[in-house]
Design an enzyme around this catalytic site. Structure first.
Site, short mmCIF file in Angstrom:
data_model
loop_
_atom_site.label_atom_id
_atom_site.label_comp_id
_atom_site.label_asym_id
_atom_site.label_seq_id
_atom_site.Cartn_x
_atom_site.Cartn_y
_atom_site.Cartn_z
N PRO A 19 0.81 -1.22 0.00
CA PRO A 19 0.00 0.00 0.00
C PRO A 19 0.85 1.28 0.00
O PRO A 19 0.51 2.26 -0.65
CB PRO A 19 -0.82 -0.13 1.29
CG PRO A 19 -0.93 -1.61 1.50
CD PRO A 19 0.35 -2.19 1.01
N ASP B 171 13.50 -5.63 -15.26
CA ASP B 171 14.09 -5.35 -16.57
C ASP B 171 13.64 -6.40 -17.58
O ASP B 171 13.25 -6.09 -18.71
CB ASP B 171 15.63 -5.37 -16.52
CG ASP B 171 16.20 -4.20 -15.73
OD1 ASP B 171 15.49 -3.19 -15.58
OD2 ASP B 171 17.36 -4.32 -15.26
N ARG C 182 9.78 -6.27 -18.32
CA ARG C 182 9.32 -5.18 -19.20
C ARG C 182 9.33 -5.58 -20.67
O ARG C 182 8.55 -5.04 -21.46
CB ARG C 182 10.19 -3.94 -18.95
CG ARG C 182 9.80 -3.30 -17.64
CD ARG C 182 10.78 -2.28 -17.14
NE ARG C 182 10.33 -1.84 -15.80
CZ ARG C 182 11.08 -1.23 -14.91
NH1 ARG C 182 12.33 -0.95 -15.19
NH2 ARG C 182 10.57 -0.88 -13.75
N ILE D 236 -12.13 5.06 -35.04
CA ILE D 236 -12.44 4.63 -36.41
C ILE D 236 -13.73 3.79 -36.44
O ILE D 236 -14.49 3.82 -37.40
CB ILE D 236 -11.23 3.88 -37.02
CG1 ILE D 236 -10.12 4.89 -37.32
CG2 ILE D 236 -11.61 3.09 -38.28
CD1 ILE D 236 -8.78 4.29 -37.69
N GLY E 3 -16.20 4.44 -34.56
CA GLY E 3 -17.33 5.31 -34.22
C GLY E 3 -18.14 4.73 -33.07
O GLY E 3 -17.58 4.14 -32.14
N GLU F 82 4.63 -3.16 -13.71
CA GLU F 82 6.08 -3.36 -13.92
C GLU F 82 6.78 -2.02 -14.17
O GLU F 82 7.71 -1.92 -14.98
CB GLU F 82 6.32 -4.40 -15.02
CG GLU F 82 5.67 -5.72 -14.59
CD GLU F 82 6.13 -6.93 -15.34
OE1 GLU F 82 7.28 -6.94 -15.80
OE2 GLU F 82 5.33 -7.88 -15.44
C1 LIG Z 1 -3.61 -4.90 -12.63
C2 LIG Z 1 -2.34 -4.69 -11.86
C3 LIG Z 1 -1.43 -5.74 -11.75
C4 LIG Z 1 -0.26 -5.58 -11.00
N1 LIG Z 1 0.59 -6.66 -10.84
C5 LIG Z 1 1.63 -6.54 -9.95
C6 LIG Z 1 2.42 -7.69 -9.62
O1 LIG Z 1 2.24 -8.79 -10.16
N2 LIG Z 1 3.40 -7.55 -8.69
C7 LIG Z 1 3.65 -6.35 -8.07
O2 LIG Z 1 4.54 -6.30 -7.23
N3 LIG Z 1 2.92 -5.25 -8.38
C8 LIG Z 1 1.91 -5.31 -9.30
N4 LIG Z 1 1.15 -4.21 -9.60
C9 LIG Z 1 1.47 -2.94 -8.99
C10 LIG Z 1 2.08 -1.95 -9.98
O3 LIG Z 1 3.38 -2.36 -10.35
C11 LIG Z 1 2.04 -0.56 -9.33
O4 LIG Z 1 0.67 -0.17 -9.32
C12 LIG Z 1 2.89 0.45 -10.08
O5 LIG Z 1 4.25 0.14 -9.94
C13 LIG Z 1 2.64 1.88 -9.56
O6 LIG Z 1 2.66 1.94 -8.16
P1 LIG Z 1 1.43 2.66 -7.41
O7 LIG Z 1 0.18 2.08 -7.93
O8 LIG Z 1 1.67 2.58 -5.95
O9 LIG Z 1 1.50 4.17 -7.90
P2 LIG Z 1 2.40 5.31 -7.26
O10 LIG Z 1 3.80 4.84 -7.07
O11 LIG Z 1 1.70 5.88 -6.07
O12 LIG Z 1 2.40 6.39 -8.42
C14 LIG Z 1 1.29 7.26 -8.66
C15 LIG Z 1 1.69 8.19 -9.82
O13 LIG Z 1 2.85 8.96 -9.44
C16 LIG Z 1 3.87 8.76 -10.41
N5 LIG Z 1 5.19 8.78 -9.75
C17 LIG Z 1 5.57 8.10 -8.64
N6 LIG Z 1 6.85 8.35 -8.37
C18 LIG Z 1 7.30 9.20 -9.34
C19 LIG Z 1 8.56 9.82 -9.62
N7 LIG Z 1 9.63 9.60 -8.85
N8 LIG Z 1 8.65 10.64 -10.71
C20 LIG Z 1 7.57 10.84 -11.51
N9 LIG Z 1 6.36 10.28 -11.29
C21 LIG Z 1 6.24 9.47 -10.22
C22 LIG Z 1 3.58 7.40 -11.04
O14 LIG Z 1 4.19 7.27 -12.33
C23 LIG Z 1 2.07 7.42 -11.09
O15 LIG Z 1 1.63 8.12 -12.21
C24 LIG Z 1 0.01 -4.34 -10.39
C25 LIG Z 1 -0.89 -3.28 -10.53
C26 LIG Z 1 -2.06 -3.45 -11.22
C27 LIG Z 1 -3.03 -2.30 -11.33
#
Ligand SMILES: Cc1cc2nc3c(=O)[nH]c(=O)nc-3n(C[C@H](O)[C@H](O)[C@H](O)COP(=O)(O)OP(=O)(O)OC[C@H]3O[C@@H](n4cnc5c(N)ncnc54)[C@H](O)[C@@H]3O)c2cc1C
Length: 382
Positions: free
Chosen positions: A128, A240, A243, A337, A339, A365
């Protein structure tokens, strides 16, 4: 410089395309509509060796290269992005991770069942309060004799609800911050490991996105990947490789949306002619085709660098950034496209599903912003 797939890679593509068209495509709409995890398909893909593709045959894998792996994820995602991500996670985030960083004991325990479809895996980094900044993970592993006792909570974990084992990022030395992290394998049946809620999601609705809870979960220290304190570095390195899979998933979704949009532009008549004859539509298709090809080439380049044991972290970030943003743009343009028939849920096209499925590729990721951090660091390092 040869941009063509080798004969072997073409054969891999032909086989998985046939399977995807005949077995997965007829189910894809139901998987999405009912948020149904495609267990039968995953099992069948596993039996055919698609869950440990880059693992050598000595450990029960398929012994394929990363380019073939990217082709497989692209082809599966072209018909079903939910199945595509399950396969990508099993391969990149579990099998390949254990293959690259696990001890001999862990490789022999976990890889053969992945290689023949008896098992699934997942990687649990996110918490979280620790997303993009996953080095801030608070799940702890406290030493107790030869064991660790793990306590904490992970969220949004793909395959989390059915994985037989999870690779979990834990803090083995909270005072050391991101230098005190380690990655450990935790089996599903370990007492104290339980599943939290499954998330409702915008897209990839057949993927199981799950909360994992660890309460006084006892595991041997030998379940650790690498040395204590290496978890952050190992986690980054696993991503890495991951991705490349997500870039391939994005290319597959974009290709599907593009193909349907071209078909529609030829068939749909307005003002007495096919809409594809209007420059407003044909130029859009031309731009989509260029972006799509560029995304595919970046993805293959990153895979090729991995195969030839060259540095590929920046190339993988570039591929994922471009492929994800391209998939979002292409699925948006394809829907336009179509619509009104693109916006409504109709059996005649899948534009709205592609539009929803593409969105996640710019988030998991590492978000697109996180990819820019990786790329910018490589540009500015001394
Ligand atoms: C469907 C789904 C599947 C997933 N599967 C996995 C999994 O298998 N294993 C796992 O471990 N996780 C998983 N995740 C988690 C996912 O990797 C994270 O949601 C993602 O890395 C972003 O973290 P966050 O949601 O806490 O967003 P946050 O880190 O809170 O980011 C919120 C926004 O702030 C931006 N931000 C944060 N820090 C910076 C910075 N330094 N500079 C610029 N912008 C920044 C982010 O780009 C984003 O736009 C999954 C998520 C989803 C929704």
């Amino acid at each position: 410089m040869d941009f063509a797939l080798s004969e072997g890679q073409e054969e891999v593509r032909a086989v998985i395309r046939d399977f995807s068209e005949s077995r997965i495509k007829p189910m894809a709409r139901r998987i999405d509509a009912q948020s149904e995890v495609p267990f039968d398909i995953l099992r069948e893909l596993g039996h055919r060796g698609y869950m440990a593709m880059t693992v050598s045959k000595a450990y029960g894998g398929a012994g394929l290269d990363a380019v073939s792996y990217s082709v497989v994820v692209e082809e599966i995602s072209r018909v079903c992005a939910s199945t595509g991500v399950c396969v990508s996670v099993n391969n990149s985030l579990f099998s390949d991770a254990i293959y690259r960083f696990g001890s001999e004991m862990l490789k022999h325990r976990y890889l053969p069942p992945m290689g023949d479809g008896r098992a699934n895996g997942c990687l649990a980094l996110t918490e979280p309060e620790a997303g993009t900044d996953f080095g801030a993970a608070r799940t702890v592993a406290v030493k107790d004799g030869d064991d660790y006792l793990v306590d904490g909570r992970k969220i949004y974990i793909t395959n989390g609800g059915f994985a037989d084992a999870a690779l979990v990022l834990v803090s083995t030395d909270p005072a050391a911050g991101s230098r005190g992290l380690s990655i450990v394998a935790i089996d599903r049946d370990t007492p104290g490991f339980r599943l939290g809620r499954r998330e409702e999601t915008l897209g990839i609705r057949g993927s199981d996105t799950r909360e994992l809870i660890f309460e006084n979960c006892r595991i041997p220290q030998t379940n650790r990947l690498g040395e204590e304190g290496e978890g952050f570095r190992v986690g980054l390195s696993i991503l890495d490789g991951g991705r490349i899979g997500i870039a391939a998933q994005a290319v597959g979704i974009a290709q599907a949306a593009f193909d349907e949009a071209v078909g529609h532009a030829k068939r749909r008549h307005q003002f007495g002619r096919p809409i594809g004859e209007f420059q407003g539509v044909s130029f859009k298709l031309a731009e989509m085709s260029v972006e799509l090809e560029a995304a595919r080439l970046l993805t293959r380049r990153a895979a090729c660098l991995k195969d030839t044991k060259q540095p590929y972290a920046t190339a993988a970030a570039m591929a994922k950034l471009h492929a994800a943003e391209t998939a979002i743009r292409i699925t948006d343009a394809a829907l336009q496209i179509f619509g009104g028939s693109g916006f409504v849920c109709t059996p005649e096209n899948n534009a709205e599903r592609y539009y929803r499925d593409a969105r996640i590729t710019a988030i998991y990721e590492g978000t697109s912003e996180a990819q820019k951090i990786v790329i910018a660091r490589s540009l500015l390092k001394e």
